[in-house]
Design a protein around this motif. Structure first.
Motif, PDB file in Angstrom:
ATOM      1  N   LEU A  58       8.006  11.653   1.405  1.00  0.00           N
ATOM      2  CA  LEU A  58       7.809  10.255   1.028  1.00  0.00           C
ATOM      3  C   LEU A  58       6.561  10.065   0.179  1.00  0.00           C
ATOM      4  CD1 LEU A  58       8.735   8.290   4.277  1.00  0.00           C
ATOM      5  CD2 LEU A  58       9.939   8.209   2.100  1.00  0.00           C
ATOM      6  N   PHE A  59       5.462  10.745   0.532  1.00  0.00           N
ATOM      7  CA  PHE A  59       4.167  10.465  -0.075  1.00  0.00           C
ATOM      8  C   PHE A  59       3.647  11.714  -0.786  1.00  0.00           C
ATOM      9  CE2 PHE A  59       4.648   8.056   3.882  1.00  0.00           C
ATOM     10  CZ  PHE A  59       4.653   6.760   3.378  1.00  0.00           C
ATOM     11  N   LYS A  60       3.789  11.707  -2.096  1.00  0.00           N
ATOM     12  CA  LYS A  60       3.360  12.855  -2.896  1.00  0.00           C
ATOM     13  C   LYS A  60       1.885  12.764  -3.273  1.00  0.00           C
ATOM     14  CE  LYS A  60       7.575  14.530  -3.119  1.00  0.00           C
ATOM     15  NZ  LYS A  60       7.927  15.789  -2.427  1.00  0.00           N
ATOM     16  N   ASP A  61       1.428  11.531  -3.600  1.00  0.00           N
ATOM     17  CA  ASP A  61       0.062  11.371  -4.103  1.00  0.00           C
ATOM     18  C   ASP A  61      -0.835  10.751  -3.027  1.00  0.00           C
ATOM     19  OD1 ASP A  61       0.874  12.344  -6.593  1.00  0.00           O
ATOM     20  OD2 ASP A  61       1.612  10.353  -7.165  1.00  0.00           O
ATOM     21  N   GLU A  62      -0.818   9.441  -2.937  1.00  0.00           N
ATOM     22  CA  GLU A  62      -1.676   8.736  -1.961  1.00  0.00           C
ATOM     23  C   GLU A  62      -1.026   8.819  -0.582  1.00  0.00           C
ATOM     24  OE1 GLU A  62      -5.307   6.743  -1.437  1.00  0.00           O
ATOM     25  OE2 GLU A  62      -4.426   7.402  -3.346  1.00  0.00           O
ATOM     26  N   LYS A  63      -1.647   9.561   0.321  1.00  0.00           N
ATOM     27  CA  LYS A  63      -1.039   9.787   1.641  1.00  0.00           C
ATOM     28  C   LYS A  63      -1.686   8.859   2.674  1.00  0.00           C
ATOM     29  CE  LYS A  63      -0.117  14.663   0.689  1.00  0.00           C
ATOM     30  NZ  LYS A  63       1.339  14.473   0.569  1.00  0.00           N
ATOM     31  N   PRO A  64      -0.881   8.095   3.400  1.00  0.00           N
ATOM     32  CA  PRO A  64      -1.441   7.202   4.428  1.00  0.00           C
ATOM     33  C   PRO A  64      -1.855   8.010   5.654  1.00  0.00           C
ATOM     34  CG  PRO A  64       0.935   7.089   4.460  1.00  0.00           C
ATOM     35  CD  PRO A  64       0.575   7.967   3.299  1.00  0.00           C
ATOM     36  N   PRO A  65      -2.731   7.448   6.494  1.00  0.00           N
ATOM     37  CA  PRO A  65      -3.090   8.124   7.749  1.00  0.00           C
ATOM     38  C   PRO A  65      -1.853   8.292   8.635  1.00  0.00           C
ATOM     39  CG  PRO A  65      -4.596   6.327   7.270  1.00  0.00           C
ATOM     40  CD  PRO A  65      -3.469   6.190   6.317  1.00  0.00           C
ATOM     41  N   LEU A  69       0.823  -1.215   0.000  1.00  0.00           N
ATOM     42  CA  LEU A  69       0.000   0.000   0.000  1.00  0.00           C
ATOM     43  C   LEU A  69       0.858   1.266   0.000  1.00  0.00           C
ATOM     44  CD1 LEU A  69      -2.851  -0.864   2.531  1.00  0.00           C
ATOM     45  CD2 LEU A  69      -3.138  -0.395   0.108  1.00  0.00           C
ATOM     46  N   PHE A  70       1.833   1.319   0.903  1.00  0.00           N
ATOM     47  CA  PHE A  70       2.578   2.559   1.141  1.00  0.00           C
ATOM     48  C   PHE A  70       3.913   2.600   0.418  1.00  0.00           C
ATOM     49  CE2 PHE A  70       0.413   1.719   5.391  1.00  0.00           C
ATOM     50  CZ  PHE A  70      -0.751   2.360   5.005  1.00  0.00           C
ATOM     51  N   GLY A  71       4.376   1.445  -0.090  1.00  0.00           N
ATOM     52  CA  GLY A  71       5.661   1.412  -0.776  1.00  0.00           C
ATOM     53  C   GLY A  71       6.834   1.487   0.179  1.00  0.00           C
ATOM     54  N   ILE A  72       6.605   1.254   1.473  1.00  0.00           N
ATOM     55  CA  ILE A  72       7.685   1.286   2.470  1.00  0.00           C
ATOM     56  C   ILE A  72       7.542   0.047   3.352  1.00  0.00           C
ATOM     57  CG2 ILE A  72       7.962   3.797   2.528  1.00  0.00           C
ATOM     58  CD1 ILE A  72       6.135   3.870   4.939  1.00  0.00           C
TER      59      ILE A  72
END
Length: 813
Positions: free
Chosen positions: A763-770, A124-127
């Protein structure tokens, strides 16, 4: 993406807990210990699972730390949205990694989804899990230290994997370089080679020393051989003296054997006197034992079988009860048989005779149909009726007549016991004829009341005939019985009155059971009384026999008879042992005399030696000790010479090995230099790559810091705070970098929060996690807290935030 709902089955202290999330800011204000951190860890566990480790340290073993306090299933579920879809992830955790379960469902179809695997967070987050904890999952005590995964994400190199492989490459190169030569300490192949060279050179020096030692050992060995020979001559002289002493000791042993034989014979004579010269044979002794055992058994039986006063009273009571009149088994069986026949008689009679209702009905019907005249008058009435109506209509009369005839025929069939089918057929014809007569009668103007009266009379007559038949069958059955009820009662009452002392015959089996118990008890007590009298008489006779037998021997008369018999056995055993001992003593004397080494004739002339056996043995032991010492020392010298020779033989091999190791050391040193240069080149390349995201991180960090610390000094402070490529924040004081640990607790938390938020933005330009914030402002002053809470509101417009705090002063208004 956004979180929608969480359900915790059991996780840490939280059990059966459910919470709904909203877009933007979600605030959780609870006291310490409520489970705020537990909830945040649960969310991370739903995305990344829980790491398995065998450590017992709770801080290192997260699965053990958050195991359910109250037991039960370990886990829960989390509902979230991602790119227009809503998913539900469910996990459970067990003691072992293979016990964990994972399920992902698409809530639109409510079917399992294959969009993601159990490595949900990474996809999901790529990390990875570690980077998640260093970025969006903010805990007060943690700082966002850099990692290769973060570097790869910031440089958009996750797919290529070049940066992600940097650590592995550096680790492999460092491992090989360290294997050749450690950074610290004397470890590595080069050190091992040099150590072996030094060891071999020491071995050559040792070989030279061993060659000198062997020359000294050869001289000492020759001196020891001379001393050993001298001691052996002294051993031979002492051995001759010990031989003479052994002969004298043989003389003493021979005299002792003869003395033991004489004493044994005297002891046997004393035992024979106990029996007055007549030792009982085994058959006689067996008879004595049997008589003694019988006497003991009778005494025990008399004691155990002695009746108590209560039993004596019970015997007298039963004796008076029966007064000599005790029923036989045949009488009791006959009574039980009669009682069974009487019960069967009453049961069958109850089934066959008329019931009270039937009896009353039968008497009433009997008055109507009591004799043949009534039947004739009834028939005449019907005939006159027919004749009177014959002028009106002949056809109804004919049908009614046929109906009466069919009904009468059906009644006769039932009374005579003919098959039911025949009677039913006749009764059916009667009903048909009556109906035809009724129909035709109406045509002939016959009264319905008259017709109904006729049918009622026929039905009553049929009922009367059946009751009369049952009464007759009951009477015939009574006539066929061998006895009447009164006769059964007379016989039974006579038995129970005579033997059971009662007139009640309603429970004959119970009375007979009580009677049998009394008879058995009376018989038992009577047998015990008779047996006791017989045993007393028999015991007196056996006692006289024992006295007569024991008077023949010198037993201790004050003892009881059993003890005297046991004493008799003991003396017989003593006598047998005495005989056996005499035979052994005689055999020992014969064996001594027969031994060729024992010259019995020359024993008389032997004199006692000057030295005792112990003294001679002590001198011989001392000489043997000296000899053994020298032999052992000689063997030790010989062993050392052999050991030295085994090392001396390796001299040429060691010299060759030193030359080989010197060449190998030179080659390994060159390899080590190449590895160090390669590692240096890779490190420089990574530092240049990491510098690409340094400026965006600085700008984001400075932005957030300025928004919270609104004072003028904040601007100057933010300029002094710098972030390196490992995301470590330092304070620049006149060109000297100091770590953030030198700051106050408030500024540490401020630096931690701002660097985390800057990292999340990068880290998160588009889809931002909570973003999960676990009480990050606890050490800030009031002004900075207000600015920080205002910042949260502004940040919540762009991303979902879960904010946890333990005090209302840090609540977002």
């Amino acid at each position: 993406m956004e979180l929608i709902k969480a359900h915790i089955t059991n996780f840490g202290k939280l059990s059966n807990y459910e919470v709904d999330f909203k877009s933007g800011l979600n605030t959780f204000i609870h006291e310490n210990g409520w489970g705020k951190t537990t909830l945040s860890v649960f969310i991370k566990a739903m995305f990344y699972g829980m790491e398995y480790t065998t450590s017992k340290d709770l801080e290192k073993n997260e699965k053990l730390k958050y195991a359910p306090w109250q037991g039960g299933q370990y886990g829960g579920s989390l509902e979230f949205s991602y790119k227009g879809k809503i998913y539900l992830v469910t996990r459970s955790f067990g003691p072992k990694k293979n016990d964990d379960t994972f399920e992902l469902r698409d809530l639109k179809t409510n079917r399992p989804s294959s969009d993601f695997t159990s490595d949900l967070g990474s996809e999901l987050f790529g990390i990875n899990r570690e980077t998640y904890g260093r970025s969006v999952h903010l805990v007060l005590s943690e700082s966002p230290a850099g990692s290769t995964d973060i570097s790869a994400r910031l440089n958009n190199l996750v797919e290529a994997g070049d940066v992600a492989s940097f650590d592995k490459a550096m680790l492999a190169l460092d491992k090989k370089a360290t294997a050749l030569k450690a950074k610290k300490g004397k470890i590595g192949q080069l050190f091992e080679i040099q150590t072996q060279i030094d060891c071999d050179r020491e071995s050559l020096e040792e070989i030279k020393a061993k060659e000198i030692q062997n020359e000294e050992y050869e001289k000492k060995t020759a001196a020891l051989d001379s001393e050993i020979e001298k001691y052996k001559m002294q051993q031979q002289a002492l051995t001759r003296e010990l031989t003479e002493l052994a002969k004298f000791e043989g003389k003493l042993r021979y005299e002792g054997l003869k003395k033991d034989l004489e004493e044994a014979k005297k002891g046997k004579a004393a035992l024979e006197a106990f029996f007055n010269g007549k030792v009982p044979e085994p058959e006689v002794l067996k008879e004595i034992d049997e008589i003694s055992a019988s006497y003991t058994t009778l005494a025990a039986n008399l004691k155990s079988g002695q009746m108590t006063q209560s039993e004596k009273d019970q015997y007298e009571s039963l004796k008076n009860y029966f007064a000599g009149d005790i029923p036989s088994k045949e009488q009791i069986d006959s009574c039980l048989k009669t009682d069974g026949q009487f019960r069967l008689f009453k049961q069958q009679e109850s089934e066959k005779k008329l019931t009270p209702a039937e009896e009353a009905d039968y008497k009433e019907l009997k008055q109507k149909f009591s004799d043949k005249d009534n039947k004739s008058s009834a028939a005449a009435g019907r005939s006159s009726k027919e004749k009177s109506e014959k002028g009106k209509s002949l056809l109804p009369a004919i049908f009614m007549g046929l109906g009466f005839v069919s009904l009468l025929a059906a009644s006769l069939c039932f009374m005579q016991g003919l098959p039911l089918l025949v009677g039913a057929l006749a009764f059916g014809l009667a009903v048909i004829f009556f109906l035809l007569g009724f129909v035709s009668g109406r045509a002939a103007k016959t009264s319905p009341e008259e017709l109904a009266a006729l049918i009622q009379r026929e039905v009553e007559f049929d009922r009367y005939s059946k009751l009369q038949q049952k009464s007759k069958e009951h009477f015939d059955w009574l006539q066929a019985q061998p006895k009447m009820a009164s006769e059964y009662e007379t016989e039974l009452r006579a038995f129970v009155k005579r033997f059971c002392k009662t007139d009640d015959i309603s429970s004959i089996p119970t009375e007979i059971q009580i009677l049998n118990e009394k008879m058995n008890k009376f018989s038992e007590l009577e047998k015990r009384i008779n047996s006791s009298s017989q045993n007393i008489q028999l015991q007196t006779e056996i006692k006289e026999k024992l006295l007569q037998i024991l008077s023949q021997y010198k037993t201790e008369k004050t003892l009881d008879y059993t003890a005297q018999v046991r004493e008799l056995h003991d003396r017989i055993n003593d006598l047998k042992n005495a005989d056996a001992y005499i035979r052994q003593a005689e055999a020992k004397v014969r064996d001594f005399e027969a031994n060729p080494q024992n010259d019995v004739k020359s024993l008389a002339s032997l004199k006692k030696p000057e030295k005792l056996n112990e003294q001679l043995k002590a001198e011989l032991d001392s000489i043997n000790h000296h000899v053994n010492e020298r032999i052992a020392l000689r063997a030790e010298y010989q062993k050392k010479m052999n050991d030295n020779n085994s090392l001396i033989e390796k001299k040429d091999d060691i010299e060759n090995e030193i030359e080989r190791l010197a060449v190998e050391k030179q080659e390994k040193t060159g390899q080590h230099q190449i590895l160090l240069q390669t590692m240096d080149f890779l490190k420089r390349a990574k530092e240049e790559l990491d510098a690409n995201y340094s400026d965006p991180m600085k700008e984001g960090f400075a932005k957030y810091l300025a928004m919270i610390d609104a004072e003028e000094k904040a601007g100057s402070l933010s300029k002094k705070l710098v972030i390196d490529t490992d995301l470590k924040v330092c304070l620049d004081e006149n060109g000297k970098l100091r770590e953030s640990q030198y700051l106050s607790d408030g500024y540490k938390d401020l630096v931690n929060f701002c660097s985390r938020m800057a990292l999340v933005d990068a880290l998160f330009k588009d889809e931002k996690p909570p973003v999960i914030l676990d009480d990050p402002f606890v050490n800030l002053d009031d002004e900075k807290i207000n600015h920080a809470l205002a910042l949260l509101k502004q940040m919540a417009k762009e991303k979902q935030i879960l904010y946890f705090a333990c005090h209302k002063s840090r609540e977002v208004k």
